[in-house]
Structure formats: structure tokens, C-alpha cells
Design a protein around this motif. Structure first.
Motif, PDB file in Angstrom:
ATOM      1  N   SER A  34      -8.529   8.929  -2.205  1.00 31.64           N
ATOM      2  CA  SER A  34      -8.524  10.388  -2.026  1.00 31.64           C
ATOM      3  C   SER A  34      -9.912  10.971  -1.836  1.00 31.64           C
ATOM      4  CB  SER A  34      -7.874  11.059  -3.240  1.00 31.64           C
ATOM      5  OG  SER A  34      -8.667  10.861  -4.401  1.00 31.64           O
ATOM      6  N   GLU A  54      -7.659  21.913  -1.379  1.00 31.58           N
ATOM      7  CA  GLU A  54      -8.082  20.643  -0.804  1.00 31.58           C
ATOM      8  C   GLU A  54      -7.731  19.472  -1.715  1.00 31.58           C
ATOM      9  OE1 GLU A  54      -9.814  23.871   1.130  1.00 31.58           O
ATOM     10  OE2 GLU A  54     -10.186  23.360  -0.971  1.00 31.58           O
ATOM     11  N   PHE A  57      -3.801  18.954  -1.744  1.00 33.98           N
ATOM     12  CA  PHE A  57      -3.316  18.396  -0.486  1.00 33.98           C
ATOM     13  C   PHE A  57      -3.787  16.955  -0.310  1.00 33.98           C
ATOM     14  CE2 PHE A  57      -1.854  22.520   0.476  1.00 33.98           C
ATOM     15  CZ  PHE A  57      -1.065  22.459   1.610  1.00 33.98           C
ATOM     16  N   SER A  58      -5.000  16.653  -0.758  1.00 34.92           N
ATOM     17  CA  SER A  58      -5.501  15.286  -0.683  1.00 34.92           C
ATOM     18  C   SER A  58      -4.668  14.357  -1.551  1.00 34.92           C
ATOM     19  CB  SER A  58      -6.971  15.228  -1.109  1.00 34.92           C
ATOM     20  OG  SER A  58      -7.458  13.910  -1.056  1.00 34.92           O
ATOM     21  N   SER A  60      -1.556  14.889  -2.474  1.00 33.91           N
ATOM     22  CA  SER A  60      -0.248  14.811  -1.836  1.00 33.91           C
ATOM     23  C   SER A  60      -0.265  13.781  -0.715  1.00 33.91           C
ATOM     24  CB  SER A  60       0.148  16.178  -1.283  1.00 33.91           C
ATOM     25  OG  SER A  60       1.268  16.082  -0.434  1.00 33.91           O
ATOM     26  N   ARG A  61      -1.335  13.771   0.062  1.00 34.45           N
ATOM     27  CA  ARG A  61      -1.450  12.843   1.194  1.00 34.45           C
ATOM     28  C   ARG A  61      -1.521  11.396   0.706  1.00 34.45           C
ATOM     29  NH1 ARG A  61      -5.787  14.586   2.870  1.00 34.45           N
ATOM     30  NH2 ARG A  61      -7.247  13.007   2.148  1.00 34.45           N
ATOM     31  N   GLU A  64       1.628  10.404  -1.193  1.00 27.95           N
ATOM     32  CA  GLU A  64       2.787  10.541  -0.304  1.00 27.95           C
ATOM     33  C   GLU A  64       3.958  11.218  -1.004  1.00 27.95           C
ATOM     34  OE1 GLU A  64       3.188   6.386   0.942  1.00 27.95           O
ATOM     35  OE2 GLU A  64       2.309   6.966   2.874  1.00 27.95           O
ATOM     36  N   ILE A  67       3.950  18.598  -2.088  1.00 32.78           N
ATOM     37  CA  ILE A  67       3.064  19.413  -2.913  1.00 32.78           C
ATOM     38  C   ILE A  67       3.788  19.896  -4.163  1.00 32.78           C
ATOM     39  CG2 ILE A  67       1.660  21.506  -2.986  1.00 32.78           C
ATOM     40  CD1 ILE A  67       0.566  19.444  -1.079  1.00 32.78           C
ATOM     41  N   SER A 125      -7.892  20.422   7.624  1.00 35.06           N
ATOM     42  CA  SER A 125      -7.126  19.446   6.851  1.00 35.06           C
ATOM     43  C   SER A 125      -7.070  18.129   7.611  1.00 35.06           C
ATOM     44  CB  SER A 125      -5.700  19.944   6.591  1.00 35.06           C
ATOM     45  OG  SER A 125      -4.913  18.912   6.012  1.00 35.06           O
ATOM     46  N   HIS A 128      -1.599  15.530   5.863  1.00 36.81           N
ATOM     47  CA  HIS A 128      -0.892  15.250   4.618  1.00 36.81           C
ATOM     48  C   HIS A 128       0.565  14.995   4.952  1.00 36.81           C
ATOM     49  CE1 HIS A 128       0.672  19.389   4.821  1.00 36.81           C
ATOM     50  NE2 HIS A 128      -0.558  19.724   5.174  1.00 36.81           N
ATOM     51  N   THR A 163       0.918  15.138   9.209  1.00 39.87           N
ATOM     52  CA  THR A 163       0.036  13.989   9.007  1.00 39.87           C
ATOM     53  C   THR A 163      -1.123  13.990   9.999  1.00 39.87           C
ATOM     54  OG1 THR A 163       1.334  12.530  10.468  1.00 39.87           O
ATOM     55  CG2 THR A 163       1.936  12.585   8.126  1.00 39.87           C
TER      56      THR A 163
END
Length: 206
Positions: A34, A54, A57-58, A60-61, A64, A67, A125, A128, A163
Motif C-alpha cells: 500500500s 487516499e 482507498f489505498s 481498499s485497493r 480488494e 470501501i 487516484s 481501486h 481499477t
């Protein structure tokens, strides 16, 4: 929401450990993926950190998950009214979000946000999980998705694969919009997953 456990900070602390354990990641590995410092992650898991858009969302990305699985949005029960003044704001680079609702329907999960892009500012971004939908309510919004740029006015809609790298910029004044994030139900975090990894006794374990 009221009190530390019902705040964004409190909910993130509870759910981040669960999501990390479900993915089998140490804090060191989550930090590497992350690009969020280990000390910051430990503070978030202990409920003492100050999460930004940020950061959330990071996470969450990398994890996977939606949010709302990290922020633990409440489920609807009959008539549900959400007053803006009662919802904690999540702020970040150029943008402010109020999580309003999570909607589950069949194999799809939707999150509804009140989104404001500050005048003259931009939010970038790297991407994500999910599909992103935005409807502009006021102002002019420049949206760039994987190098493709469009400009939206009040009433306009844009949707894209979240994504992909994307950005929002307020071209004229503060931009008010409704943000809808769409996920598959199999991307949901398992609520019954343990809060810690086997043999991990503290939030800052490696």
C-alpha cells in the motif's frame, strides 16, 4: 454515529485488522503493497490514526474490498434518512466524501457518497477495486480516466472501471456530486473472519 467505536476512525480500526487477517497479510507486507508506513498502519489498527481518503482507498485497493467494508456503513431498515450534519466527513487531496449508504442487491454491492471537489483542486487516484459512477450536481468537473479526459456539468454522468488510474478536478467552483461505487458481492469482507493472524498478538506484528 457517535463515540470512537462508531466513528470512521473506530470502524476502520476494527475492520482493517479483520481484512488484513482474511488476506493473510502482515503489517509489513500491507505496508509494502500500500506504500503506507508501518507506524501509520499500526495507529490505524489501534484507532489512534487519522485516516484520509487516499489512505482508505489505498487499503481498499490492496485488500480488494469495498470501501464500506472498511468503514462499516450501516444497512437500511425501512425508511432511512441520513442527515449530512450527522455523517463524519472523510477528507483528502482536493476532495471531501460523506459515506451515506451501502446497498446490497443480488450479486452487487453499491456504496453511495456525497462528494465535493474543492474549487481549483484535483484528486488523483492510481485506481481501486470496483466500478465508479459519478453524477454532477453543481459546478464543472474534469474527469480523466487512463489518459482519457472529459468535462462534466450539472446533470452529467460518467462511469468507468475504478481499477484504472483516474482523477477529478474542479474546473469551476466547488463541484458537488453523487459518487456511487459498485462491487461484486464476492469482493465483500467476511464479517466472521478473525481479527488477527495466527500467532499475531499485537496490531503492529510483522
Amino acid at each position: 454515529m457517535s463515540g470512537p467505536e462508531g466513528s470512521i476512525r473506530g470502524m476502520l480500526a476494527l475492520n482493517l485488522k479483520r481484512a488484513r487477517a482474511q488476506r493473510g497479510l502482515s503489517i509489513s507486507e500491507l505496508s509494502r503493497r500500500s506504500k503506507i508506513g508501518k507506524a501509520t498502519l499500526s495507529q490505524l489498527e489501534s484507532g489512534t490514526g487519522n485516516p484520509t481518503i487516499e489512505t482508505v482507498f489505498s487499503l481498499s485497493r490492496v485488500l480488494e474490498v469495498p470501501i464500506s467494508d472498511l468503514l462499516d456503513a450501516q444497512q437500511p431498515a425501512g425508511l432511512r434518512v441520513v442527515r449530512a450534519k450527522d455523517v463524519e466527513m472523510l477528507s483528502g487531496q482536493g476532495i471531501d466524501l460523506r459515506p451515506l449508504q451501502r446497498i446490497e442487491s443480488g450479486q452487487a454491492v453499491f456504496e453511495v457518497y456525497d462528494q465535493q471537489v474543492r474549487a481549483g483542486e484535483r484528486r488523483d487516484s492510481p485506481g481501486h477495486v470496483g466500478i465508479e459512477h459519478t453524477v454532477v450536481q453543481a459546478g464543472r468537473l474534469e474527469v480523466t480516466v487512463d489518459g482519457q479526459e472529459v468535462e462534466l456539468e450539472a446533470g452529467d454522468y460518467v462511469g468507468f472501471d475504478a481499477t484504472l488510474p483516474h482523477s477529478y478536478a474542479a474546473v469551476e467552483g466547488v463541484v458537488r456530486s453523487v459518487l456511487l461505487l459498485q462491487y461484486r458481492s464476492d469482493q465483500r469482507l467476511d464479517p466472521n473472519a478473525p481479527h488477527s493472524l495466527p500467532g499475531e498478538g499485537t496490531p503492529c506484528g510483522d
